[in-house]
Design a protein around this motif. Structure first.
Motif, PDB file in Angstrom:
ATOM      1  N   PHE A 165      13.456  -8.620   7.840  1.00 48.06           N
ATOM      2  CA  PHE A 165      12.343  -8.589   6.885  1.00 48.06           C
ATOM      3  C   PHE A 165      11.313  -7.500   7.173  1.00 48.06           C
ATOM      4  CE2 PHE A 165       8.085 -10.015   5.580  1.00 48.06           C
ATOM      5  CZ  PHE A 165       8.270  -9.996   4.204  1.00 48.06           C
ATOM      6  N   ARG A 166      10.769  -7.469   8.388  1.00 42.49           N
ATOM      7  CA  ARG A 166       9.662  -6.537   8.643  1.00 42.49           C
ATOM      8  C   ARG A 166      10.074  -5.067   8.582  1.00 42.49           C
ATOM      9  NH1 ARG A 166       4.701  -7.958   9.707  1.00 42.49           N
ATOM     10  NH2 ARG A 166       4.177  -6.166  11.011  1.00 42.49           N
ATOM     11  N   LEU A 169      10.461  -4.312   4.898  1.00 42.42           N
ATOM     12  CA  LEU A 169       9.176  -4.262   4.199  1.00 42.42           C
ATOM     13  C   LEU A 169       8.458  -2.948   4.507  1.00 42.42           C
ATOM     14  CD1 LEU A 169       6.916  -5.423   2.497  1.00 42.42           C
ATOM     15  CD2 LEU A 169       6.104  -6.697   4.508  1.00 42.42           C
ATOM     16  N   ALA A 170       8.466  -2.542   5.777  1.00 39.18           N
ATOM     17  CA  ALA A 170       7.849  -1.267   6.152  1.00 39.18           C
ATOM     18  C   ALA A 170       8.530  -0.106   5.448  1.00 39.18           C
ATOM     19  CB  ALA A 170       7.914  -1.087   7.673  1.00 39.18           C
ATOM     20  N   LEU A 172      10.072  -0.247   2.584  1.00 37.01           N
ATOM     21  CA  LEU A 172       9.670  -0.314   1.179  1.00 37.01           C
ATOM     22  C   LEU A 172       8.304   0.325   0.976  1.00 37.01           C
ATOM     23  CD1 LEU A 172       9.988  -1.327  -1.745  1.00 37.01           C
ATOM     24  CD2 LEU A 172       9.019  -3.520  -0.992  1.00 37.01           C
ATOM     25  N   LEU A 173       7.378   0.097   1.899  1.00 34.97           N
ATOM     26  CA  LEU A 173       6.036   0.672   1.782  1.00 34.97           C
ATOM     27  C   LEU A 173       6.085   2.194   1.853  1.00 34.97           C
ATOM     28  CD1 LEU A 173       4.045  -1.843   4.008  1.00 34.97           C
ATOM     29  CD2 LEU A 173       4.251  -1.807   1.514  1.00 34.97           C
ATOM     30  N   SER A 221       1.345   0.006  -3.005  1.00 31.63           N
ATOM     31  CA  SER A 221       1.542   0.324  -1.592  1.00 31.63           C
ATOM     32  C   SER A 221       0.425  -0.271  -0.735  1.00 31.63           C
ATOM     33  CB  SER A 221       1.596   1.841  -1.399  1.00 31.63           C
ATOM     34  OG  SER A 221       1.528   2.189  -0.030  1.00 31.63           O
ATOM     35  N   GLY A 224       0.855  -3.876  -0.401  1.00 32.14           N
ATOM     36  CA  GLY A 224       1.965  -4.136   0.502  1.00 32.14           C
ATOM     37  C   GLY A 224       1.568  -3.993   1.964  1.00 32.14           C
ATOM     38  N   ALA A 227      -0.263  -7.030   3.072  1.00 33.76           N
ATOM     39  CA  ALA A 227       0.666  -8.115   3.396  1.00 33.76           C
ATOM     40  C   ALA A 227       1.386  -7.846   4.711  1.00 33.76           C
ATOM     41  CB  ALA A 227       1.678  -8.277   2.255  1.00 33.76           C
ATOM     42  N   TYR A 228       1.770  -6.588   4.939  1.00 37.88           N
ATOM     43  CA  TYR A 228       2.503  -6.248   6.164  1.00 37.88           C
ATOM     44  C   TYR A 228       1.664  -6.525   7.407  1.00 37.88           C
ATOM     45  CZ  TYR A 228       5.234  -3.564   9.544  1.00 37.88           C
ATOM     46  OH  TYR A 228       5.980  -3.204  10.638  1.00 37.88           O
ATOM     47  N   ARG A 230      -0.754  -8.576   7.457  1.00 35.44           N
ATOM     48  CA  ARG A 230      -1.227  -9.964   7.330  1.00 35.44           C
ATOM     49  C   ARG A 230      -2.755 -10.046   7.216  1.00 35.44           C
ATOM     50  NH1 ARG A 230       2.697 -10.071  11.570  1.00 35.44           N
ATOM     51  NH2 ARG A 230       4.639 -11.030  10.885  1.00 35.44           N
TER      52      ARG A 230
END
Length: 292
Positions: A165-166, A169-170, A172-173, A221, A224, A227-228, A230
């Motif tokens: 996931f992490r 996600l990174a 994707l950003l 972005s 995102g 969220a990344y 937190r």
């Protein structure tokens, strides 16, 4: 071609704008957290990507485009000949040879990226002619794909460890950032691209649409990244570092919406420089905080 002409078309300083992807990956390295990072390995990986792979791609693109108007960081590109084509291949091959020392996944990354960049420019395929496809390819490969392979190479991890996931996600950003920034780097080239028959994403969107596109993807972005991280305090360093670029963008957009001729080379390069510097500073802060 003279050495100076070749050097200009390599556009090595342009790699500065793509450095944040590598710095982000470095800041998220588990080896960095554990204090076991091999800085020599990091230096080689960074040099191969930013001093060989990216300049090779720039040179190859310049050779086939033969731009007469402003392109990249070149306001008046000098004429090119076959020398630039050979230089691009030599740099790519050198990157692959050095990459063997890092590991075969890194070699695979270099090979795939090199082939994609050539498909982007080569007249037989020329992804550059297809606005949405080229936009997505640039966003994916200069963004997410480079992030994942940089992280994998830095920590020498199994490739499948990147499919969690992490890291995803990174990645994707990073892609969202490129989707925001890339069309704005084309906004002053509409006449030049039209002369070659290239319908770039910026031409498809139009000048005003290009600015709206940047605003939308940049906002996604930023959300995102919140969220990344937190919502932790470190996140708020990001908008602070990006503030000069954001303010310049808003002022520039206001000028452009009044007069589209204001969408010029120097303004685009200034905005890209401010955005790239802001991201670089943020990830350097993050790197120091992670290492401390």
């Amino acid at each position: 071609m003279t050495f100076r002409t070749v050097w200009l078309h390599l556009r090595v300083p342009f790699s500065f704008f793509l450095l944040p992807v590598f710095l982000f990956a470095l800041s998220q390295s588990e080896s960095l957290r554990q204090g076991t990072l091999d800085w020599g390995r990091v230096a080689v990986i960074g040099a191969v990507i930013h001093l060989l792979l990216y300049p090779a791609s720039n040179a190859y693109n310049s050779y086939f485009d033969k731009d007469e108007g402003s392109i990249g960081i070149l306001e008046t590109p000098p004429p090119v000949d076959k020398t630039l084509f050979y230089v691009a291949w030599v740099l790519d091959l050198l990157a692959l040879v050095i990459g063997v020392w890092i590991g075969w996944p890194f070699v695979a990354y270099l090979l795939i990226y090199g082939l994609i960049s050539k498909a982007y420019s080569h007249p037989i395929i020329r992804l550059k002619k297809y606005p949405i496809a080229s936009w997505l390819v640039i966003g994916l490969f200069q963004g997410g794909f480079t992030y994942l392979m940089s992280l994998q190479a830095i920590d020498a991890l199994p490739v499948f460890d990147m499919l969690t996931f992490r890291p995803l996600l990174a990645a994707l950003l990073c892609t969202l950032n490129l989707l925001a920034i890339y069309p704005i780097t084309q906004v002053y080239q509409h006449e030049e691209d039209g002369r070659r028959g290239d319908l770039t994403m910026s031409r498809l969107l139009g000048v005003r649409g290009t600015f709206l596109n940047t605003l939308i993807w940049f906002t996604l972005s930023l959300a995102g990244f919140y969220a990344y991280f937190r919502g932790e305090t470190v996140f708020w360093l990001l908008p602070v570092c990006l503030l000069p670029g954001v303010l310049y963008f808003l002022v520039w957009a206001n000028r452009v919406f009044r007069d589209e001729r204001q969408a010029d080379f120097r303004s685009a390069m200034t905005m890209t420089l401010l955005a790239g510097t802001g991201l670089n500073v943020f990830f350097l802060f993050l790197l120091v905080l992670t290492d401390s």
